[in-house]
Every structure is written in C-alpha cells, then in structure tokens.
Motif scaffolding. Structure first.
Motif, PDB file in Angstrom:
ATOM      1  N   GLN A 167       0.852  -1.203   0.000  1.00 55.51           N
ATOM      2  CA  GLN A 167       0.000   0.000   0.000  1.00 55.51           C
ATOM      3  C   GLN A 167       0.880   1.243   0.000  1.00 55.51           C
ATOM      4  OE1 GLN A 167      -3.409  -0.340   2.476  1.00 55.51           O
ATOM      5  NE2 GLN A 167      -3.651   1.851   2.763  1.00 55.51           N
ATOM      6  N   ASN A 168       0.746   2.023  -1.051  1.00 57.61           N
ATOM      7  CA  ASN A 168       1.622   3.187  -1.200  1.00 57.61           C
ATOM      8  C   ASN A 168       0.894   4.439  -0.731  1.00 57.61           C
ATOM      9  OD1 ASN A 168       3.897   4.623  -1.824  1.00 57.61           O
ATOM     10  ND2 ASN A 168       3.375   4.838  -4.000  1.00 57.61           N
ATOM     11  N   ILE A 169       1.236   4.856   0.499  1.00 57.69           N
ATOM     12  CA  ILE A 169       0.546   6.005   1.091  1.00 57.69           C
ATOM     13  C   ILE A 169       1.377   7.261   0.875  1.00 57.69           C
ATOM     14  CG2 ILE A 169      -0.554   6.910   3.175  1.00 57.69           C
ATOM     15  CD1 ILE A 169      -0.745   4.146   4.253  1.00 57.69           C
ATOM     16  N   CYS A 170       1.269   7.842  -0.301  1.00 61.43           N
ATOM     17  CA  CYS A 170       1.931   9.125  -0.496  1.00 61.43           C
ATOM     18  C   CYS A 170       1.370   9.768  -1.737  1.00 61.43           C
ATOM     19  CB  CYS A 170       3.450   8.978  -0.552  1.00 61.43           C
ATOM     20  SG  CYS A 170       4.061   8.195  -2.009  1.00 61.43           S
ATOM     21  N   GLY A 171       1.672  11.057  -1.890  1.00 60.39           N
ATOM     22  CA  GLY A 171       1.089  11.806  -2.988  1.00 60.39           C
ATOM     23  C   GLY A 171       1.483  11.215  -4.337  1.00 60.39           C
ATOM     24  N   TYR A 172       0.505  11.006  -5.211  1.00 56.13           N
ATOM     25  CA  TYR A 172       0.803  10.624  -6.598  1.00 56.13           C
ATOM     26  C   TYR A 172       0.947  11.944  -7.346  1.00 56.13           C
ATOM     27  CZ  TYR A 172       0.520   5.642  -5.990  1.00 56.13           C
ATOM     28  OH  TYR A 172       0.808   4.355  -5.627  1.00 56.13           O
ATOM     29  N   GLY A 173       1.117  12.003  -8.581  1.00 52.78           N
ATOM     30  CA  GLY A 173       1.351  13.297  -9.207  1.00 52.78           C
ATOM     31  C   GLY A 173       2.834  13.543  -9.378  1.00 52.78           C
ATOM     32  N   LEU A 174       3.242  14.777  -9.269  1.00 53.73           N
ATOM     33  CA  LEU A 174       4.628  15.121  -9.597  1.00 53.73           C
ATOM     34  C   LEU A 174       5.635  14.556  -8.607  1.00 53.73           C
ATOM     35  CD1 LEU A 174       4.042  18.793 -10.716  1.00 53.73           C
ATOM     36  CD2 LEU A 174       4.650  16.866 -12.189  1.00 53.73           C
ATOM     37  N   PHE A 175       5.210  14.389  -7.359  1.00 51.39           N
ATOM     38  CA  PHE A 175       6.085  13.812  -6.339  1.00 51.39           C
ATOM     39  C   PHE A 175       6.471  12.387  -6.749  1.00 51.39           C
ATOM     40  CE2 PHE A 175       6.223  11.459  -2.164  1.00 51.39           C
ATOM     41  CZ  PHE A 175       7.493  11.885  -1.833  1.00 51.39           C
ATOM     42  N   THR A 176       7.764  12.091  -6.678  1.00 47.44           N
ATOM     43  CA  THR A 176       8.247  10.822  -7.236  1.00 47.44           C
ATOM     44  C   THR A 176       7.949   9.601  -6.356  1.00 47.44           C
ATOM     45  OG1 THR A 176      10.378  11.273  -6.213  1.00 47.44           O
ATOM     46  CG2 THR A 176      10.135  11.896  -8.523  1.00 47.44           C
ATOM     47  N   GLY A 177       7.582   9.844  -5.104  1.00 46.47           N
ATOM     48  CA  GLY A 177       7.272   8.714  -4.216  1.00 46.47           C
ATOM     49  C   GLY A 177       6.041   7.938  -4.665  1.00 46.47           C
ATOM     50  N   GLY A 178       5.104   8.611  -5.292  1.00 48.92           N
ATOM     51  CA  GLY A 178       3.867   7.964  -5.732  1.00 48.92           C
ATOM     52  C   GLY A 178       4.135   6.976  -6.858  1.00 48.92           C
ATOM     53  N   LEU A 179       4.358   7.507  -8.056  1.00 43.10           N
ATOM     54  CA  LEU A 179       4.570   6.627  -9.209  1.00 43.10           C
ATOM     55  C   LEU A 179       5.849   5.803  -9.063  1.00 43.10           C
ATOM     56  CD1 LEU A 179       3.396   8.913 -12.151  1.00 43.10           C
ATOM     57  CD2 LEU A 179       2.182   7.013 -11.066  1.00 43.10           C
ATOM     58  N   GLY A 180       6.861   6.353  -8.394  1.00 42.96           N
ATOM     59  CA  GLY A 180       8.119   5.614  -8.224  1.00 42.96           C
ATOM     60  C   GLY A 180       7.889   4.292  -7.508  1.00 42.96           C
ATOM     61  N   PHE A 181       7.193   4.330  -6.392  1.00 39.44           N
ATOM     62  CA  PHE A 181       6.917   3.092  -5.667  1.00 39.44           C
ATOM     63  C   PHE A 181       5.841   2.250  -6.346  1.00 39.44           C
ATOM     64  CE2 PHE A 181       9.319   4.689  -1.993  1.00 39.44           C
ATOM     65  CZ  PHE A 181       9.991   3.520  -1.664  1.00 39.44           C
ATOM     66  N   GLN A 182       4.914   2.933  -7.028  1.00 40.09           N
ATOM     67  CA  GLN A 182       3.871   2.177  -7.733  1.00 40.09           C
ATOM     68  C   GLN A 182       4.515   1.219  -8.754  1.00 40.09           C
ATOM     69  OE1 GLN A 182       0.504   2.312  -7.209  1.00 40.09           O
ATOM     70  NE2 GLN A 182       0.187   0.715  -8.758  1.00 40.09           N
ATOM     71  N   TYR A 183       5.300   1.795  -9.663  1.00 39.39           N
ATOM     72  CA  TYR A 183       5.896   0.949 -10.702  1.00 39.39           C
ATOM     73  C   TYR A 183       6.955   0.015 -10.131  1.00 39.39           C
ATOM     74  CZ  TYR A 183       3.342   3.458 -14.274  1.00 39.39           C
ATOM     75  OH  TYR A 183       2.331   3.967 -15.051  1.00 39.39           O
ATOM     76  N   GLY A 184       7.633   0.447  -9.079  1.00 40.01           N
ATOM     77  CA  GLY A 184       8.642  -0.405  -8.466  1.00 40.01           C
ATOM     78  C   GLY A 184       8.018  -1.632  -7.817  1.00 40.01           C
ATOM     79  N   ALA A 185       6.941  -1.407  -7.071  1.00 40.01           N
ATOM     80  CA  ALA A 185       6.289  -2.537  -6.393  1.00 40.01           C
ATOM     81  C   ALA A 185       5.624  -3.456  -7.417  1.00 40.01           C
ATOM     82  CB  ALA A 185       5.276  -2.019  -5.377  1.00 40.01           C
ATOM     83  N   GLU A 186       5.103  -2.867  -8.493  1.00 40.61           N
ATOM     84  CA  GLU A 186       4.530  -3.703  -9.557  1.00 40.61           C
ATOM     85  C   GLU A 186       5.621  -4.536 -10.217  1.00 40.61           C
ATOM     86  OE1 GLU A 186       2.350  -1.236 -12.303  1.00 40.61           O
ATOM     87  OE2 GLU A 186       0.882  -0.642 -10.781  1.00 40.61           O
ATOM     88  N   CYS A 187       6.786  -3.911 -10.427  1.00 40.81           N
ATOM     89  CA  CYS A 187       7.912  -4.632 -11.026  1.00 40.81           C
ATOM     90  C   CYS A 187       8.326  -5.804 -10.126  1.00 40.81           C
ATOM     91  CB  CYS A 187       9.059  -3.637 -11.243  1.00 40.81           C
ATOM     92  SG  CYS A 187      10.561  -4.339 -11.905  1.00 40.81           S
ATOM     93  N   LEU A 188       8.250  -5.595  -8.825  1.00 40.61           N
ATOM     94  CA  LEU A 188       8.535  -6.671  -7.871  1.00 40.61           C
ATOM     95  C   LEU A 188       7.504  -7.787  -8.003  1.00 40.61           C
ATOM     96  CD1 LEU A 188      10.149  -7.509  -5.202  1.00 40.61           C
ATOM     97  CD2 LEU A 188       8.304  -6.373  -3.954  1.00 40.61           C
ATOM     98  N   GLY A 189       6.311  -7.414  -8.431  1.00 42.25           N
ATOM     99  CA  GLY A 189       5.246  -8.399  -8.589  1.00 42.25           C
ATOM    100  C   GLY A 189       4.241  -8.364  -7.462  1.00 42.25           C
ATOM    101  N   ALA A 190       4.360  -7.379  -6.574  1.00 42.55           N
ATOM    102  CA  ALA A 190       3.422  -7.275  -5.457  1.00 42.55           C
ATOM    103  C   ALA A 190       2.101  -6.685  -5.950  1.00 42.55           C
ATOM    104  CB  ALA A 190       4.009  -6.379  -4.371  1.00 42.55           C
ATOM    105  N   LEU A 191       1.015  -7.054  -5.277  1.00 41.66           N
ATOM    106  CA  LEU A 191      -0.256  -6.381  -5.541  1.00 41.66           C
ATOM    107  C   LEU A 191      -0.118  -4.980  -4.953  1.00 41.66           C
ATOM    108  CD1 LEU A 191      -3.252  -6.103  -6.261  1.00 41.66           C
ATOM    109  CD2 LEU A 191      -3.792  -7.209  -4.093  1.00 41.66           C
ATOM    110  N   THR A 192      -0.251  -3.974  -5.798  1.00 42.80           N
ATOM    111  CA  THR A 192       0.088  -2.625  -5.356  1.00 42.80           C
ATOM    112  C   THR A 192      -1.155  -1.737  -5.300  1.00 42.80           C
ATOM    113  OG1 THR A 192       2.197  -2.968  -6.460  1.00 42.80           O
ATOM    114  CG2 THR A 192       1.698  -0.724  -5.770  1.00 42.80           C
ATOM    115  N   ILE A 193      -1.365  -1.137  -4.135  1.00 43.56           N
ATOM    116  CA  ILE A 193      -2.542  -0.283  -3.937  1.00 43.56           C
ATOM    117  C   ILE A 193      -2.107   1.186  -3.993  1.00 43.56           C
ATOM    118  CG2 ILE A 193      -4.492   0.250  -2.419  1.00 43.56           C
ATOM    119  CD1 ILE A 193      -4.025  -2.440  -1.029  1.00 43.56           C
ATOM    120  N   PRO A 194      -2.537   1.910  -5.026  1.00 42.35           N
ATOM    121  CA  PRO A 194      -2.139   3.330  -5.131  1.00 42.35           C
ATOM    122  C   PRO A 194      -2.993   4.202  -4.218  1.00 42.35           C
ATOM    123  CG  PRO A 194      -3.449   2.681  -7.045  1.00 42.35           C
ATOM    124  CD  PRO A 194      -3.368   1.477  -6.160  1.00 42.35           C
ATOM    125  N   ALA A 195      -2.774   4.071  -2.918  1.00 39.31           N
ATOM    126  CA  ALA A 195      -3.683   4.668  -1.938  1.00 39.31           C
ATOM    127  C   ALA A 195      -3.625   6.195  -1.913  1.00 39.31           C
ATOM    128  CB  ALA A 195      -3.377   4.106  -0.550  1.00 39.31           C
TER     129      ALA A 195
END
Ligand code: ADP
Ligand code: ZN
Length: 437
Positions: free
Chosen positions: A131-159
């Motif tokens: 579960q990625n609890i951070c701002g999506y949008g321009l902040f890199t923590g959002g999409l950065g962890f989203q695609y990273g966790a997906e690449c890992l193969g985890a079920l990823t919740i863009p919370a």
C-alpha cells in the motif's frame, strides 16, 4: 531468485563494479554531450569521453547544482527530442523553484527495477500486498513506488496521501502487508489506529514498513517500529536521481546500500568541494549511470551523509551510506550556534512523554534571535499535573541545550495542536527579521 533481486549486479566484486561504472560513465558522458547545457559546457572546457582514462577522471568534470537545473529549466539538460521522452517529474520544491527531470522508456524501466530491488532487499516479495501512502502526481514517491512494487510483482494499492480512516480500511479490506509512507505521517496514522481501537498485530496483516523522503532520526525510526510492532526500512532518493530507489536499507538495517551500478557517488566537503576523508560526513554528489533522457553529472544533492565502513552481512557489495542527517541548507544559526533540526529531534524522540510532532520557531525578540521549540506532549501525559509537565519541560530544555549549546525556549502543547502537513513535515519556521543578513 534466492536472496537477491539481481545477484550478479548486487554482489559484484570491487573491481567488477569499478569496470562496470567506468563503462557506464563513458556512455553517460557521451550522452550528456548531446544536451545543450553539458554540450556547451564541455566544449568550452575541452572536456569529453577522451578525458576519461579511468573512473577517477570523473573529477575533471564540473559539478552540477540545483541552480544549474533551474537556470536551464526546462529543456537545457535534455539529450533527445522531447517526443522521445514519456514522463516528467518535478521536485516538490521544498527549497525554492521546482526543477524538472524527463525520462524515456529505458529510464522508467531502470528506475522501476531499482525500486523493486530495494523493496526486495528490505524483505518485500511478490506475494506482498503493497500500500503506497503518499502523494501521486509530480512527487516521485507515488509513481516511483507504484511501478517499483509492480515490477517486484506485489499487488500494489495506489492509496495516495491522507484520509487515514480510508487507509486503514484499505489495509483491512485487502490484507496489506507492506506500507510505504513518510515517517511523520506514520506516527499520525498510528493515532488513528488507536482512536479506532484497531490492534495492528491482531487486526491487520502488516509486516513491514518503508519510510523515507524526509529526514528522520534513528530514535524516530525506533519509535515507529515500537508503535507498529514491525520493522521500518529507510528509503532514500531524490527527484534529480529519479526518486526512490537510490539507496535503501536491507534486512540488516546497517545503513543504506547505494546502488552503485546505477549511480556513481562521491562525498565532498561543501565548502572546498574536495572529497572528504573516507568515512567522514559531507555532501553527497551523484552521477547517473543508467539514465538516457536526462543524465546528470556530479549533481550536488546538498544531503549530508557518510560512507559506512565494513561489509554488510547480506552479501551486497554496494557501499552503504548513513542515514541523511539533513541538507546543507537545513542548518540554521542562532546566536552563533550552528544547529540542524535533526539534533533537536534526536533529543525529543528519546522522551517517551513527548508525542510525535514538534516545530522549531526562530524569532527575533527584543532584537535578539531566539529558538522556540513547540513540542506536542503524548496523550497519556498531557492530562498530568502542572508540576510534572514543568519538570518535563525543564529536562527537555537542558538536554537540548547540552546538544546544541544554546538554551532554547520550550513550550509543551496538547497532542494534535501543531499544524500538520499533507506532504513532507516542515520542522523549522524562521520568523526572524534578517536585518543585514
Ligand atoms: P524536494 O527537494 O523538493 O524535497 P524531492 O522529493 O526530490 O524534492 O526530495 C528529495 C530530498 O528529500 C532528498 O534530497 C533528501 O533531502 C530528502 N530525503 C529523501 N529521502 C530521505 C531519507 N530517507 N532520509 C532523509 N532525507 C531524505
Ligand atoms: Zn545489506
């Protein structure tokens, strides 16, 4: 897969790593030449790949600063036609105008892989629910962890950020096992668990936390681990170096492995720009080694850290950096004392009576600069009697004075009384009249 995400890359010997970096550096310099900024600069200074006889020759190249990025905003560092790029991110602008970084497909794949590698090192697996609890949008923590966790193969919740009750509901609905959030938010989230009477160990499947994006002390990490009853791993990155996935703690929590196949790191004295002696604290300077659309050479991060000595039991050979103690521009001076916010936090977090939030206010009173520290007291203590609170206040004053060599004014406030930020915590408010400064 075994113990590593990419065994070959993560466990290279020093000489293999050096050869790898040297090759990548030459590619990076020749790419960088394609950009208006580096192209012009290198031409003027007579620099190019021909100057690179070994890895050390990187020191012939000038450093790049945030100012350079701003002055050449937005396209000056771009090595390719804009239509070959597929995404941009801006830094959150904590310290001034934003800067922009462009990525092509290769860059995004490379970045996602580094985040996956980082999460794997901390112990996350494809079987996790992330579960990625951070701002999506321009902040890199959002999409950065989203695609990273997906690449890992985890079920990823863009919370996304905020709405703590909904976050907790998502955790319960989908059996979240790993959460990424900024540390100042997690302590707040914990109070909502308490309010709702939800017991983390009993009522959730949480098993691992990833915290980063803002400076925090070891004491704050310990506190988060104690509250949640699980381990919290430090994640370091910055937009200019993609975002998260630059340096990360492995399961041993012995500092942050900096992914040296993708970044060349130096630590310098910010005043002389010379390398600091091995193991000393200085400013981290980084060169991207695997970025095409917008490579950066010797970028001055302004983050202060040091290389940690010795080997890590995990077997990864990439050097580890210490937790970031602050930025060169975080430091403030009051009555001639140089102070970093993290020195104050370190003291505060050692008091169990003290809650999770604090604010350092700098002001001029009768022509004299003063440091006022507003501190939230933990819920259990605030109801206590005045003498007890006064005694606590005095102890806080004394301990901070011993650490920073300046007597602060300390004001204890009710839990929840201090302003909350949606994003990164703001720890210092400077209200001084900077006459003549
Ligand atoms: P901004 O510079 O506007 O805050 P970024 O989102 O790029 O935008 O933030 C990167 C910065 O955040 C880093 O340079 C560093 O100062 C800080 N940071 C990131 N991760 C950590 C961490 N784990 N510990 C301490 N500071 C961190
Ligand atoms: Zn390790």
């Amino acid at each position: 897969m075994g113990m590593y995400w990419q065994k070959d890359l993560e466990t290279m010997t020093a000489s293999q790593l050096e050869a790898h970096q040297f090759q990548k550096l030459k590619e990076t310099v020749s790419l960088a030449e394609q950009s208006p900024y580096y192209g012009g600069l290198f031409k003027k200074r007579g620099l190019g790949t021909a100057n690179l006889k070994s890895l050390e020759d990187i020191s012939l190249f000038p450093m790049t600063t945030k100012e350079d990025l701003r002055e050449n905003f937005p396209y000056g560092f771009l090595t390719m036609p804009l239509n070959n790029t597929i995404r941009l991110h801006c830094s959150s602008g904590t310290t001034g105008n934003p800067t922009v970084i462009f990525h092509n497909r290769h860059d995004l794949d490379s970045w996602a892989n580094l985040v996956a590698r980082s999460l794997f090192a901390a112990g996350a697996r494809s079987t996790d629910v992330f579960q990625n609890i951070c701002g999506y949008g321009l902040f890199t923590g959002g999409l950065g962890f989203q695609y990273g966790a997906e690449c890992l193969g985890a079920l990823t919740i863009p919370a996304g950020a905020g709405n703590s009750k909904r976050q907790i509901q998502l955790m319960q609905n989908f059996g979240t096992t790993v959460v990424h959030a900024i540390p100042s938010y997690l302590t707040r989230l914990y109070t909502v668990f308490e309010e709702l009477g939800i017991d983390i160990a009993r009522d959730t499947k949480l098993r691992l936390l990833v915290i980063g994006a803002e400076p925090h002390t070891e004491a704050q990490r310990q506190r988060i681990q104690d509250l949640f009853g699980i381990k919290a791993f430090n994640s370091f990155g910055l937009s200019e170096m993609n975002g998260p996935g630059v340096a990360f703690e492995c399961e041993y929590q012995t500092g942050l492995h900096l992914w040296e196949d993708a970044f060349f790191a130096e630590i310098i004295n910010p005043d002389t720009l010379e390398p600091v002696p091995e193991g000393e604290v200085g400013e981290l300077v980084m060169t991207t080694l695997d970025r095409q659309a917008m490579p950066l050479i010797r970028y001055r991060t302004r983050d202060l850290t040091r290389f940690l000595p010795g080997e890590c039991p995990c077997g990864r050979t990439h050097r580890r950096i210490d937790r970031i103690t602050g930025r060169t521009d975080d430091m403030f001076i009051v009555k001639g004392c140089n102070i970093f916010p993290m020195q104050v936090e370190k003291i505060l977090m050692n008091f169990p009576e003290i809650g999770h939030n604090y604010l350092i206010v700098l002001e001029t009173i009768k022509g004299v600069d003063e440091m006022l520290i507003k501190v939230e007291v933990s819920r259990d203590w605030f109801a206590g009697d005045m003498d007890v609170l006064e005694n606590l206040r005095r102890r806080v004053v004394n301990e901070i004075r011993d650490e920073v060599l300046l007597t602060p004014q300390v004001k204890l406030v009710e839990p929840g009384a201090l302003p909350k930020q949606e994003g990164k915590a703001v720890r210092v408010q400077d209200l001084r009249k900077n006459e003549g400064a």
